[in-house]
Design a protein around this motif. Structure first.
Motif, short mmCIF file in Angstrom:
data_model
loop_
_atom_site.label_atom_id
_atom_site.label_comp_id
_atom_site.label_asym_id
_atom_site.label_seq_id
_atom_site.Cartn_x
_atom_site.Cartn_y
_atom_site.Cartn_z
N CYS A 273 0.76 -1.25 0.12
CA CYS A 273 0.02 -0.08 0.18
C CYS A 273 0.99 1.35 -0.04
N THR B 242 -4.27 -0.54 11.62
CA THR B 242 -5.06 0.21 10.69
C THR B 242 -6.74 0.10 11.18
N GLY C 50 1.27 5.09 1.36
CA GLY C 50 0.87 5.98 2.62
C GLY C 50 1.28 7.37 2.17
N ILE D 52 -4.07 4.19 8.31
CA ILE D 52 -3.13 3.72 8.68
C ILE D 52 -2.53 4.32 10.08
N ALA E 160 -4.88 -1.18 2.70
CA ALA E 160 -4.36 -1.10 4.02
C ALA E 160 -4.82 -2.29 4.91
N ALA F 157 3.84 -1.24 3.60
CA ALA F 157 3.53 0.24 3.40
C ALA F 157 4.80 1.18 2.73
#
Length: 399
Positions: free
Chosen positions: A132, A209, A134, A226, A172, A178
């Motif tokens: 993911c 999360t 961020g 997150i 997430a 991440a």
């Protein structure tokens, strides 16, 4: 639109063309025969069945853009966009589960990772670890100066301590890793040098999360916050091993993300138009199929015209990317046009369906809801318009 002057010497040749065409044909059958029939289950349960995710891993979809030497398929941008376009004919969740891997995460590794970081993370995402990205926060999205997530040197070692919250982060809830953007300087610096990027395994202590957000559409694709609470990462978690370059890596990888969204919007518009064609030929009014009515035909024709334009843009911008050109403006332009086009197409499809288009039992209503997000994520239409104009004006002043 002029073709790239360097097309005869591609910057990234990608997979052998014959091999890729065989793969594309196989993938098209898989989408039609396996993924579309499973859409009802995905929507009902708001998740992709595990067996389908594993099938996608086995097909290599999580490592499409990972170099072959690290276990990936090594696709170039043209081939990658074709795959996304093919996959996007089915429910958006199928693309979403692997798109961050092969788009923004793999691109950030390519643009900024050390050799050690590539050796560690490329094989993992190629085998199906989920990534993911961020960047967005509750108080900031495109405004990096307002970013609140911080990374400060760990006084007990050579690592970093991260604190902050990221919002609307695709994948997430089930991601393995991440790429987190955090400010390593309290003051906003020129060229966003106050922002750095960190590779953070999601099982690191202090990472949590939120519950998946309930959304307008795109069932089976999950986003959530997150939270980073005194998250300690080693020094080699800093992407590229150098502070102040994270935002640049992020923006470079967003070119890939925008092409992915544009390709997805174009593929989904094609699916919606095909559905409208089928319905218009089956539905009868005044004793004949509504496809015979000229104003219905106009909506179908306008949709085909716009989809064709987006397909042409996709071929051009990906060819330019493979030739090594700077595609920042053209990737943004493609994403804006394709996402706005998809919105117009699905709106016409609802109109073709008439009253049935407003009912959840028909596909048109779902197409309408699913398509709306394409105009928002990876840069809203309005932000990208500003970006395009800024670069145009800068180039005009420099000319």
């Amino acid at each position: 639109m002029n073709a790239p002057s360097t097309l005869s010497a591609p910057h990234n040749p990608g997979m052998d063309e014959d091999t890729f065409e065989q793969f594309a044909e196989q993938l098209t059958r898989y989408v039609r025969e396996r993924l579309i029939p499973a859409e009802a289950e995905v929507i009902a349960n708001d998740r992709i069945p595990d067996e389908i995710v594993n099938e996608m891993r086995d097909m290599g979809l999580f490592g499409l853009s990972v170099p072959e030497e690290y276990g990936g398929a090594g696709l170039n941008m043209t081939q990658y966009a074709r795959v996304v376009n093919i996959m996007a004919y089915a429910a958006p969740a199928y693309r979403s589960i692997f798109s961050i891997n092969v788009g923004m995460f793999a691109s950030a590794l390519k643009n900024g990772a050390t050799e050690a970081q590539k050796a560690e993370w490329y094989p993992q995402i190629a085998e199906g670890k989920i990534a993911c990205f961020g960047l967005t926060e509750p108080g900031s999205g495109s405004d990096s100066a307002a970013m609140a997530t911080t990374a400060v040197p760990d006084p007990d070692g050579n690592g970093w301590i991260l604190n902050g919250t990221k919002r609307y982060i695709t994948n997430a809830p089930h991601a393995d890793v991440a790429l987190i953007m955090a400010r390593t300087s309290k003051e906003a610096l020129p060229k966003n040098a106050h922002v750095s990027a960190f590779l953070v395994p999601m099982d690191t202590p202090g990472v949590s999360t939120g519950s998946p957000d309930k959304k307008m559409g795109q069932s089976g694709s999950h986003i959530s916050d997150i939270m980073l609470d005194d998250v300690r990462v080693p020094g080699d978690a800093l992407l590229g091993g150098e502070t102040g370059k994270g935002f640049r890596f992020a923006m470079q990888s967003l070119d890939n993300g925008r092409i992915s969204v544009g390709a997805a919007a174009t593929g989904y518009a094609r699916r919606a138009l095909d559905s409208a064609m089928r319905y218009a030929n089956e539905r009868k009014a005044f004793g004949e199929p509504i496809a015979n009515f000229q104003l219905i035909q106009q909506m179908l024709a306008d949709s085909e015209i716009e989809i064709y334009a987006a397909e042409a843009m996709m071929k051009d911008v990906t060819a330019r990317a493979d030739a090594g050109e700077n595609i920042l403006v053209k990737a943004a332009a493609f994403k804006v046009f394709a996402s706005e086009m998809c919105g117009r197409v699905v709106d016409r499809v609802v109109q073709v369906y008439g009253g049935a288009g407003y009912l959840a039992e028909y596909d048109a209503e779902r197409f309408f809801r699913d398509a709306r997000i394409y105009r928002i994520y990876e840069g809203t239409t309005q932000i990208l318009q500003l970006q395009i104009a800024k670069h145009l004006l800068r180039e005009w002043k420099d000319s």
